[in-house]
Design an enzyme around this catalytic site. Structure first.
Site, mmCIF file in Angstrom:
data_model
loop_
_atom_site.group_PDB
_atom_site.id
_atom_site.type_symbol
_atom_site.label_atom_id
_atom_site.label_comp_id
_atom_site.label_asym_id
_atom_site.label_seq_id
_atom_site.Cartn_x
_atom_site.Cartn_y
_atom_site.Cartn_z
ATOM 1 N N LYS A 123 0.864 -1.181 0.000
ATOM 2 C CA LYS A 123 0.000 0.000 0.000
ATOM 3 C C LYS A 123 0.895 1.224 0.000
ATOM 4 O O LYS A 123 2.034 1.173 0.478
ATOM 5 C CB LYS A 123 -0.880 0.027 1.258
HETATM 6 N N1 GLU Z 1 -7.123 0.203 -3.315
HETATM 7 C C1 GLU Z 1 -7.903 -0.962 -3.630
HETATM 8 C C2 GLU Z 1 -8.000 -1.874 -2.425
HETATM 9 O O1 GLU Z 1 -7.871 -1.442 -1.307
HETATM 10 C C3 GLU Z 1 -7.420 -1.665 -4.898
HETATM 11 C C4 GLU Z 1 -6.036 -2.215 -4.865
HETATM 12 C C5 GLU Z 1 -5.535 -2.725 -6.198
HETATM 13 O O2 GLU Z 1 -6.290 -2.775 -7.151
HETATM 14 O O3 GLU Z 1 -4.358 -3.051 -6.258
HETATM 15 O O4 GLU Z 1 -8.298 -3.029 -2.538
#
Ligand code: GLU
Length: 434
Positions: A123
């Site tokens: 993240k």
């Molecule tokens: N931000 C989204 C999540 O929390 C998508 C993450 C992604 O597609 O890599 O799942």
């Protein structure tokens, strides 16, 4: 043979750094531990799952429109890569801090594992209120941030995507910056791009659609139907607006929605397509005709069949769990409820679909985008949605079976399924150097 010298209690305990004490992360750790217990996981594996592998902090200097330079804090946490490249979104929000990103990265590891994807967890984020930036400032910020984390990302290393405060345009700038620095186009370095430059059809609405697929499945398991069911959606960003729209299209009565400015209520159901149009022109749901104003908090306590918290973390905790009247909670956001609140409500008979299953649709279609980019062969939307449905319903069913078998709530069950897959892979790969 060399003897292991370390004192067990020393290695198992978390160091006192602040970023390892963030409530979202502590909550994730508790859930990982509980999941591990359910499947009798090896304590050495659980200990490894409780620490982020790598945390990157970068300073992001940006030329602002008034020609002054502002330096922002940026983060990328690479939590675990046992199952594949790191994968997870980039958040732009004024409350972003390293601890929050660590917590969100841990949730991505769990989510990617439970969804059966070939990804680890990661993240990223920048501490900034993106609504206060001009388009040029946002672009400068995104490009410099991408450059700063550039050596650590790549289609086979770490693949960012949108999250709160970022969108397909942000991903387009990230892809372009990375590609310019590499010297050739690398579409697969990020997902959630616009379709014109290697994005996937269906990606933009995928998280909301996934929320609705698992909600439908849960209704089916409980012998009910989504048609005519009352729904309240907290948050009207990418996830909340799509979850509301697809619920409405399936005949659910979406009685309330909200955003940062407040909420709107109509007991007969809101015409969600019109609400979306209204938001395009007014930038908020508040003031929508044919509705009563309610607060975000009041929305959470509505007597509805399904409550979808699709905004930020920590909105339902032990302090307010007893005020919840909804019969089902589907976590469109990451971490909207604590483990304690889950337990209190599960005991009361509320059916909870945890974030790591409920909002997995986004990363599942990110996976499809990455696969399509690597083949340079693109699918139609029907194929994307069909494959999404089959993957997310399978993940739901696995959780549901585990919950029944072990007599635990769906969050504990999802954790158990996830830790089980991670453990198998970690044991097969072994510990480097040994
Ligand atoms: N931000 C989204 C999540 O929390 C998508 C993450 C992604 O597609 O890599 O799942």
């Amino acid at each position: 043979m060399e003897k292991q010298q370390t004192d067990k209690s020393e290695t198992q305990e978390l160091p006192p750094e602040e970023h390892l004490r963030h409530p979202l992360f502590l909550n994730a750790l508790q859930a990982i531990e509980e999941g591990g217990k359910i499947i009798n996981a090896d304590p050495n594996i659980v200990a490894r799952l409780k620490r982020p592998k790598r945390c990157l902090i970068v300073s992001v200097p940006v030329r602002m429109d008034d020609y002054n330079v502002k330096v922002f804090n940026g983060y990328r946490v690479q939590y675990n890569s046992t199952l594949g490249p790191y994968k997870g979104g980039i958040r732009y929000h004024q409350d972003v801090c390293l601890g929050e990103v660590v917590g969100l990265a841990a949730l991505m590891m769990i989510k990617n594992s439970v969804m059966g994807l070939p990804y680890g967890g990661g993240k990223g984020g920048i501490t900034v209120d993106p609504t206060k930036l001009s388009r040029t400032e946002k672009q400068n910020l995104t490009r410099r941030f991408t450059s700063e984390i550039g050596p650590f990302i790549g289609p086979n290393k770490d693949i960012p995507a949108p999250d709160v405060g970022t969108d397909p345009q942000t991903m387009a700038w990230m892809m372009d910056t990375y590609s310019q620095e590499q010297g050739y186009t690398q579409a697969g370095v990020v997902t959630g791009k616009p379709v014109e430059i290697g994005g996937s059809l269906g990606r933009n609405g995928a998280t909301g659609l996934g929320v609705v697929y698992v909600t439908e499945r849960a209704f089916e398991k409980l012998g009910k139907s989504m048609k005519g069911a009352t729904v309240a959606v907290q948050g009207f960003g990418n996830v909340g607006s799509h979850a509301a729209l697809y619920s409405w299209e399936r005949g659910a009565k979406v009685v309330a929605v909200s955003d940062v400015n407040g909420g709107i209520f109509n007991g007969d159901g809101l015409p969600i397509k019109d609400v979306i149009e209204y938001v395009k022109n007014n930038k908020t749901v508040v003031g929508f005709p044919q509705s009563q104003k309610i607060s975000n908090e009041e929305l959470l306590y509505l007597d509805v069949d399904a409550l979808m918290p699709c905004a930020l973390e920590g909105v339902i905790g032990a302090h307010n769990a007893d005020k919840i009247k909804a019969r089902m909670i589907i976590e469109g956001a990451n971490g909207p409820m604590t483990n304690d609140a889950t337990k209190i409500l599960h005991k009361k008979g509320v059916f909870i679909i945890p974030d790591v299953i409920a909002n997995g649709g986004g990363v599942v279609v990110s996976y499809f985008e990455w696969v399509q980019d690597s083949m340079s062969f693109f699918w139609d939307e029907e194929e994307v949605n069909g494959r999404l449905k089959s993957i997310i319903v399978k993940a739901f069913d696995k959780g549901y079976t585990m919950a029944k078998e072990k007599n635990v709530d769906m969050r504990q069950a999802a954790m158990a399924v996830s830790v089980d897959r991670l453990q198998k892979a970690m044991l097969l790969r072994g510990l480097y150097p040994r």
